[in-house]
Motif scaffolding. Structure first.
Motif, mmCIF file in Angstrom:
data_model
loop_
_atom_site.group_PDB
_atom_site.id
_atom_site.type_symbol
_atom_site.label_atom_id
_atom_site.label_comp_id
_atom_site.label_asym_id
_atom_site.label_seq_id
_atom_site.Cartn_x
_atom_site.Cartn_y
_atom_site.Cartn_z
ATOM 1 N N MET A 1 38.232 39.593 39.648
ATOM 2 C CA MET A 1 38.323 39.141 38.264
ATOM 3 C C MET A 1 37.212 38.153 37.997
ATOM 4 O O MET A 1 36.984 37.241 38.763
ATOM 5 N N PRO A 64 46.744 37.248 38.943
ATOM 6 C CA PRO A 64 45.770 37.514 40.015
ATOM 7 C C PRO A 64 45.155 38.899 39.877
ATOM 8 O O PRO A 64 45.702 39.775 39.193
ATOM 9 N N ALA A 65 44.024 39.086 40.514
ATOM 10 C CA ALA A 65 43.350 40.384 40.490
ATOM 11 C C ALA A 65 44.249 41.451 41.103
ATOM 12 O O ALA A 65 44.973 41.204 42.071
ATOM 13 N N GLU A 66 44.212 42.658 40.535
ATOM 14 C CA GLU A 66 45.066 43.737 41.010
ATOM 15 C C GLU A 66 44.440 44.500 42.180
ATOM 16 O O GLU A 66 45.152 45.098 42.980
ATOM 17 N N GLU A 67 43.107 44.516 42.257
ATOM 18 C CA GLU A 67 42.472 45.269 43.333
ATOM 19 C C GLU A 67 42.736 44.597 44.684
ATOM 20 O O GLU A 67 42.793 43.378 44.782
ATOM 21 N N VAL A 68 42.913 45.430 45.713
ATOM 22 C CA VAL A 68 43.185 44.951 47.066
ATOM 23 C C VAL A 68 42.218 45.623 48.028
ATOM 24 O O VAL A 68 42.190 46.847 48.121
ATOM 25 N N PRO A 70 40.662 41.809 46.908
ATOM 26 C CA PRO A 70 39.951 41.408 45.687
ATOM 27 C C PRO A 70 38.453 41.276 45.935
ATOM 28 O O PRO A 70 38.009 41.141 47.071
ATOM 29 N N GLU A 71 37.663 41.334 44.856
ATOM 30 C CA GLU A 71 36.212 41.226 44.981
ATOM 31 C C GLU A 71 35.801 39.871 45.537
ATOM 32 O O GLU A 71 34.881 39.766 46.341
ATOM 33 N N GLU A 74 40.825 34.786 46.084
ATOM 34 C CA GLU A 74 41.658 34.457 44.927
ATOM 35 C C GLU A 74 42.161 33.011 44.981
ATOM 36 O O GLU A 74 42.406 32.479 46.068
ATOM 37 N N ARG A 252 51.231 45.674 48.992
ATOM 38 C CA ARG A 252 49.888 45.632 49.582
ATOM 39 C C ARG A 252 49.897 46.454 50.865
ATOM 40 O O ARG A 252 50.907 46.532 51.547
#
Length: 253
Positions: A1, A64-68, A70-71, A74, A252
């Motif tokens: 994010m 929080p960012a949804e991608e796992v 995260p870029e 977090e 996750r």
């Protein structure tokens, strides 16, 4: 994010430090000049929220960012859940500490990603270390914070004796809702023996029979009601309680 500005990846020590300073400035703004707006956005009734600082010196409270994975690393999750369970200044200090840790993790993530050597990492840390931490800015300095903590301990000791009677009534009220009638007598003594070594899963303090506690049905950890924003009256209507950590767990791999 990423928000509050264009997305980019700093590749040199100077660029990483500039990224760090921007995120730091945005976070400090949220916890100082924009604190009223920040406080309102951290509604405990919402899902687990994070405080993001951006290189553009802006800030944002968001999920929080949804991608796992995260870029980027977090920030601390669920800062909103503790808001009403402690004094505002202590809550802001807690958010500040976690924000300091997050900023360091982001800076050294970039350092690892772009192959900083020992000299580069040392130079980056020294540049960062020359700045006051967010915690120091928010609390007005380490010495002032230590004095305040001593005062809080003293006030807590005097207030605890005054509130024993009221706290026992609250504990008894909740116990009556969850225990058979033949177990109500001598409940305080039994709880003290059984949970004397129990620590609160949120603040780490010991169990005391004159304080309201609640147990998570998922992880079976005990918490002060004030630490997880649960009152005895509210607990009577909860069939199965889950603490903030268990409530916030997402699927996750």
């Amino acid at each position: 994010m990423e928000g509050g500005g264009a997305q980019y990846n700093p590749r040199t020590v100077e660029e990483v430090f500039r990224d760090f300073k921007g995120r730091r400035a945005g976070t400090i703004k949220a916890l100082t000049t924009d604190v009223e707006e920040f406080y309102q956005q951290c509604d405990p009734e919402k899902e687990n929220l994070c405080l993001y600082g951006f290189p553009s010196e802006q800030w944002e409270v968001n999920l929080p960012a949804e991608e796992v994975p995260p870029e980027l690393p977090e920030p601390a999750l669920g800062i909103n859940f503790a808001r009403d369970g402690m004094q505002e200044k202590d809550w802001l200090s807690l958010v500040a500490v976690h924000s300091d840790a997050w900023l360091l993790s982001v800076a050294f993530y970039f350092g690892a990603r772009f192959g900083f050597d020992k000299a580069d990492r040392k130079r980056l840390f020294n540049m960062i270390n020359d700045l006051p931490t967010i915690f120091e800015v928010v609390t007005g300095g380490v010495a002032k914070k230590q004095t305040k903590e001593k005062s809080l301990v003293s006030n807590h000791s005097s207030n605890k004796s005054k509130s024993n009677s009221k706290a026992r009534e609250s504990q008894a009220k909740h116990s009556k809702a969850s225990q058979p009638k033949d177990e109500e007598q001598g409940l305080d003594e039994e709880d003290e023996d059984e949970h004397g070594e129990t620590l609160c899963g949120a603040c780490g303090e010991n169990y005391a029979s004159d304080e309201f506690w609640i147990c998570c049905d998922a992880c079976e950890k005990w918490f002060h009601g004030k630490c997880v924003k649960i009152t005895p009256a509210r607990a009577e209507h909860i069939k199965q309680y889950k603490c903030p950590s268990c409530s916030n767990k997402r699927a996750r791999p």
